[in-house]
Design a protein around this motif. Structure first.
Motif, PDB file in Angstrom:
ATOM      1  N   ASP A  99     -13.603 -39.178  51.215  1.00 35.61           N
ATOM      2  CA  ASP A  99     -14.238 -38.969  52.629  1.00 35.61           C
ATOM      3  C   ASP A  99     -15.468 -39.434  52.792  1.00 35.61           C
ATOM      4  OD1 ASP A  99     -11.804 -37.718  53.410  1.00 35.61           O
ATOM      5  OD2 ASP A  99     -12.513 -35.562  53.276  1.00 35.61           O
ATOM      6  N   GLU A 100     -16.494 -39.213  51.820  1.00 34.22           N
ATOM      7  CA  GLU A 100     -17.902 -39.759  51.984  1.00 34.22           C
ATOM      8  C   GLU A 100     -17.796 -41.232  51.979  1.00 34.22           C
ATOM      9  OE1 GLU A 100     -20.567 -36.295  49.941  1.00 34.22           O
ATOM     10  OE2 GLU A 100     -19.324 -37.768  48.477  1.00 34.22           O
ATOM     11  N   ALA A 101     -16.968 -41.838  51.114  1.00 28.61           N
ATOM     12  CA  ALA A 101     -16.921 -43.387  51.028  1.00 28.61           C
ATOM     13  C   ALA A 101     -16.339 -43.790  52.378  1.00 28.61           C
ATOM     14  CB  ALA A 101     -15.905 -43.583  50.159  1.00 28.61           C
ATOM     15  N   ARG A 102     -15.451 -43.304  53.036  1.00 32.45           N
ATOM     16  CA  ARG A 102     -14.752 -43.701  54.275  1.00 32.45           C
ATOM     17  C   ARG A 102     -15.683 -43.457  55.291  1.00 32.45           C
ATOM     18  NH1 ARG A 102     -10.073 -42.181  52.088  1.00 32.45           N
ATOM     19  NH2 ARG A 102     -10.027 -39.614  52.886  1.00 32.45           N
ATOM     20  N   SER A 103     -16.611 -42.196  55.491  1.00 33.69           N
ATOM     21  CA  SER A 103     -17.574 -42.233  56.377  1.00 33.69           C
ATOM     22  C   SER A 103     -18.546 -43.309  56.076  1.00 33.69           C
ATOM     23  CB  SER A 103     -18.150 -40.696  56.124  1.00 33.69           C
ATOM     24  OG  SER A 103     -19.215 -40.596  57.014  1.00 33.69           O
ATOM     25  N   ALA A 104     -19.018 -43.567  55.192  1.00 30.82           N
ATOM     26  CA  ALA A 104     -20.286 -44.786  54.829  1.00 30.82           C
ATOM     27  C   ALA A 104     -19.598 -45.992  55.273  1.00 30.82           C
ATOM     28  CB  ALA A 104     -20.620 -44.690  53.386  1.00 30.82           C
ATOM     29  N   PHE A 105     -18.592 -46.629  55.019  1.00 27.91           N
ATOM     30  CA  PHE A 105     -17.782 -47.637  55.447  1.00 27.91           C
ATOM     31  C   PHE A 105     -17.588 -47.742  57.003  1.00 27.91           C
ATOM     32  CE2 PHE A 105     -15.948 -48.316  50.934  1.00 27.91           C
ATOM     33  CZ  PHE A 105     -16.892 -49.249  50.754  1.00 27.91           C
ATOM     34  N   ARG A 106     -17.117 -46.417  57.562  1.00 24.43           N
ATOM     35  CA  ARG A 106     -17.204 -46.612  58.965  1.00 24.43           C
ATOM     36  C   ARG A 106     -18.312 -46.578  59.754  1.00 24.43           C
ATOM     37  NH1 ARG A 106     -13.959 -42.044  59.384  1.00 24.43           N
ATOM     38  NH2 ARG A 106     -12.224 -43.177  59.963  1.00 24.43           N
ATOM     39  N   GLU A 107     -19.494 -45.905  59.156  1.00 24.81           N
ATOM     40  CA  GLU A 107     -20.789 -45.902  59.823  1.00 24.81           C
ATOM     41  C   GLU A 107     -21.290 -47.615  59.775  1.00 24.81           C
ATOM     42  OE1 GLU A 107     -24.967 -43.703  59.067  1.00 24.81           O
ATOM     43  OE2 GLU A 107     -23.729 -44.183  57.264  1.00 24.81           O
ATOM     44  N   GLN A 108     -20.870 -48.102  58.517  1.00 19.78           N
ATOM     45  CA  GLN A 108     -21.510 -49.652  58.655  1.00 19.78           C
ATOM     46  C   GLN A 108     -20.946 -50.434  59.621  1.00 19.78           C
ATOM     47  OE1 GLN A 108     -21.446 -51.388  54.730  1.00 19.78           O
ATOM     48  NE2 GLN A 108     -22.876 -53.068  55.496  1.00 19.78           N
ATOM     49  N   ALA A 109     -19.489 -50.327  59.479  1.00 19.82           N
ATOM     50  CA  ALA A 109     -18.493 -51.158  60.198  1.00 19.82           C
ATOM     51  C   ALA A 109     -18.797 -51.025  61.706  1.00 19.82           C
ATOM     52  CB  ALA A 109     -16.984 -50.667  59.876  1.00 19.82           C
ATOM     53  N   GLU A 110     -18.981 -49.664  62.324  1.00 21.77           N
ATOM     54  CA  GLU A 110     -19.088 -49.410  63.614  1.00 21.77           C
ATOM     55  C   GLU A 110     -20.351 -50.213  63.997  1.00 21.77           C
ATOM     56  OE1 GLU A 110     -17.100 -44.991  64.377  1.00 21.77           O
ATOM     57  OE2 GLU A 110     -19.492 -45.183  63.780  1.00 21.77           O
ATOM     58  N   ALA A 111     -21.761 -50.068  63.221  1.00 19.77           N
ATOM     59  CA  ALA A 111     -22.711 -50.622  63.617  1.00 19.77           C
ATOM     60  C   ALA A 111     -22.566 -52.144  63.841  1.00 19.77           C
ATOM     61  CB  ALA A 111     -23.829 -50.475  62.583  1.00 19.77           C
ATOM     62  N   LEU A 112     -21.833 -52.841  62.921  1.00 22.48           N
ATOM     63  CA  LEU A 112     -21.671 -54.152  62.902  1.00 22.48           C
ATOM     64  C   LEU A 112     -20.852 -54.628  63.966  1.00 22.48           C
ATOM     65  CD1 LEU A 112     -20.772 -54.739  59.029  1.00 22.48           C
ATOM     66  CD2 LEU A 112     -23.008 -55.865  60.302  1.00 22.48           C
ATOM     67  N   LEU A 168      -8.772 -49.731  47.880  1.00 27.90           N
ATOM     68  CA  LEU A 168      -9.469 -50.060  49.270  1.00 27.90           C
ATOM     69  C   LEU A 168      -8.938 -50.896  49.988  1.00 27.90           C
ATOM     70  CD1 LEU A 168     -11.799 -48.796  50.846  1.00 27.90           C
ATOM     71  CD2 LEU A 168     -13.451 -49.846  49.522  1.00 27.90           C
ATOM     72  N   VAL A 169      -8.519 -52.128  49.077  1.00 29.73           N
ATOM     73  CA  VAL A 169      -7.946 -53.159  50.058  1.00 29.73           C
ATOM     74  C   VAL A 169      -6.911 -52.736  50.632  1.00 29.73           C
ATOM     75  CG1 VAL A 169      -6.877 -55.519  49.736  1.00 29.73           C
ATOM     76  CG2 VAL A 169      -8.862 -55.098  48.438  1.00 29.73           C
ATOM     77  N   GLN A 170      -5.973 -52.100  50.267  1.00 27.50           N
ATOM     78  CA  GLN A 170      -4.882 -51.437  50.805  1.00 27.50           C
ATOM     79  C   GLN A 170      -5.214 -50.577  52.101  1.00 27.50           C
ATOM     80  OE1 GLN A 170      -1.810 -52.493  50.522  1.00 27.50           O
ATOM     81  NE2 GLN A 170      -2.578 -53.773  48.914  1.00 27.50           N
ATOM     82  N   ALA A 171      -6.203 -49.869  51.903  1.00 27.47           N
ATOM     83  CA  ALA A 171      -6.865 -48.812  52.947  1.00 27.47           C
ATOM     84  C   ALA A 171      -7.309 -49.883  54.318  1.00 27.47           C
ATOM     85  CB  ALA A 171      -7.781 -48.110  52.599  1.00 27.47           C
ATOM     86  N   VAL A 172      -7.990 -50.956  53.753  1.00 30.56           N
ATOM     87  CA  VAL A 172      -8.234 -51.954  54.822  1.00 30.56           C
ATOM     88  C   VAL A 172      -7.282 -52.701  55.608  1.00 30.56           C
ATOM     89  CG1 VAL A 172      -9.638 -54.179  55.355  1.00 30.56           C
ATOM     90  CG2 VAL A 172     -10.603 -52.390  53.845  1.00 30.56           C
ATOM     91  N   ARG A 173      -6.190 -52.718  54.715  1.00 27.85           N
ATOM     92  CA  ARG A 173      -5.006 -53.574  55.511  1.00 27.85           C
ATOM     93  C   ARG A 173      -4.393 -52.592  56.167  1.00 27.85           C
ATOM     94  NH1 ARG A 173      -1.912 -56.681  50.746  1.00 27.85           N
ATOM     95  NH2 ARG A 173      -2.535 -58.778  50.825  1.00 27.85           N
ATOM     96  N   SER A 174      -4.237 -51.129  55.723  1.00 27.29           N
ATOM     97  CA  SER A 174      -3.325 -50.168  56.777  1.00 27.29           C
ATOM     98  C   SER A 174      -4.234 -49.907  57.971  1.00 27.29           C
ATOM     99  CB  SER A 174      -2.828 -49.059  55.823  1.00 27.29           C
ATOM    100  OG  SER A 174      -4.175 -48.212  55.490  1.00 27.29           O
ATOM    101  N   ARG A 175      -5.661 -49.833  57.928  1.00 27.16           N
ATOM    102  CA  ARG A 175      -6.326 -49.543  59.047  1.00 27.16           C
ATOM    103  C   ARG A 175      -6.509 -50.660  60.114  1.00 27.16           C
ATOM    104  NH1 ARG A 175      -8.556 -45.876  62.302  1.00 27.16           N
ATOM    105  NH2 ARG A 175     -10.566 -46.201  62.529  1.00 27.16           N
TER     106      ARG A 175
END
Length: 188
Positions: free
Chosen positions: A126-139, A157-164
């Motif tokens: 959850d912390e990892a997803r939150s950190a990636f989301r925070e960065q992605a939103e800013a970008l 994580l590649v699969q998570a990116v693909r599914s998201r």
């Protein structure tokens, strides 16, 4: 822009820029420095690298944000500046693109967290997803709607990116995966 990127990729390969960190180091930035904060305190060096890549024929340039997540920035006491550093990285790349007069894609660059996930480390998923989301939103706030995610040996994580993000382009490259994810409605 994501649709335009898809159309261009369907017509053939695109020439992308190279390693930002390597060129920052070659231009005198210490290996111990936080390369991402240069977006704020030395933007000219970052823009000069973008300009050189565009002049060399790059069709895509990546933002200077590979390590601009809260975990990597915390090492330098900058974890509260994730949004500012990422948005500025996008602005610098876009400004260089606009002044070049070329049709160049700006891709938001997201690298690994720099910390192990539990159970090997202390970072929860959850912390990892939150950190990636925070960065992605800013970008994405200031970007063209495309991200380039460098993920080292993390197929889950590649699969998570693909599914998201649905229509992601996955390209194996020298032991790591590079994902150019089309982001239409990325963060809901």
């Amino acid at each position: 822009m994501p649709y335009e990127l898809s159309r261009r990729l369907e017509t053939g390969p695109l020439l992308c820029d190279g390693a930002m960190g390597t060129l920052l180091y070659a231009r005198g930035v210490s290996l111990d420095a936080c390369f991402d904060v240069l977006n704020l305190n030395n933007p000219r060096v970052v823009q000069s690298i973008h300009a050189d890549y565009i002049a060399a024929g790059a069709d895509c340039i990546e933002t200077n944000t590979f390590g601009a997540n809260r975990f990597k920035l915390a090492v330098h006491g900058l974890e509260s500046q994730v949004r500012e550093i990422n948005r500025r990285g996008v602005a610098l790349a876009r400004d260089v693109r606009e002044s070049s007069g070329r049709d160049v894609f700006v891709l938001g660059s997201i690298g690994p967290l720099g910390k192990y996930l539990a159970p090997l480390g202390t970072v929860t998923s959850d912390e990892a997803r939150s950190a990636f989301r925070e960065q992605a939103e800013a970008l994405l706030e200031g970007g063209d709607g495309a991200l380039r995610v460098g993920i080292e040996m993390a197929q889950d994580l590649v699969q998570a990116v693909r599914s998201r993000y649905g229509g992601a382009y996955l390209m194996p490259s020298f032991g790591r995966f590079e994902v150019v994810a089309e982001v239409l409605d990325a963060i809901r």
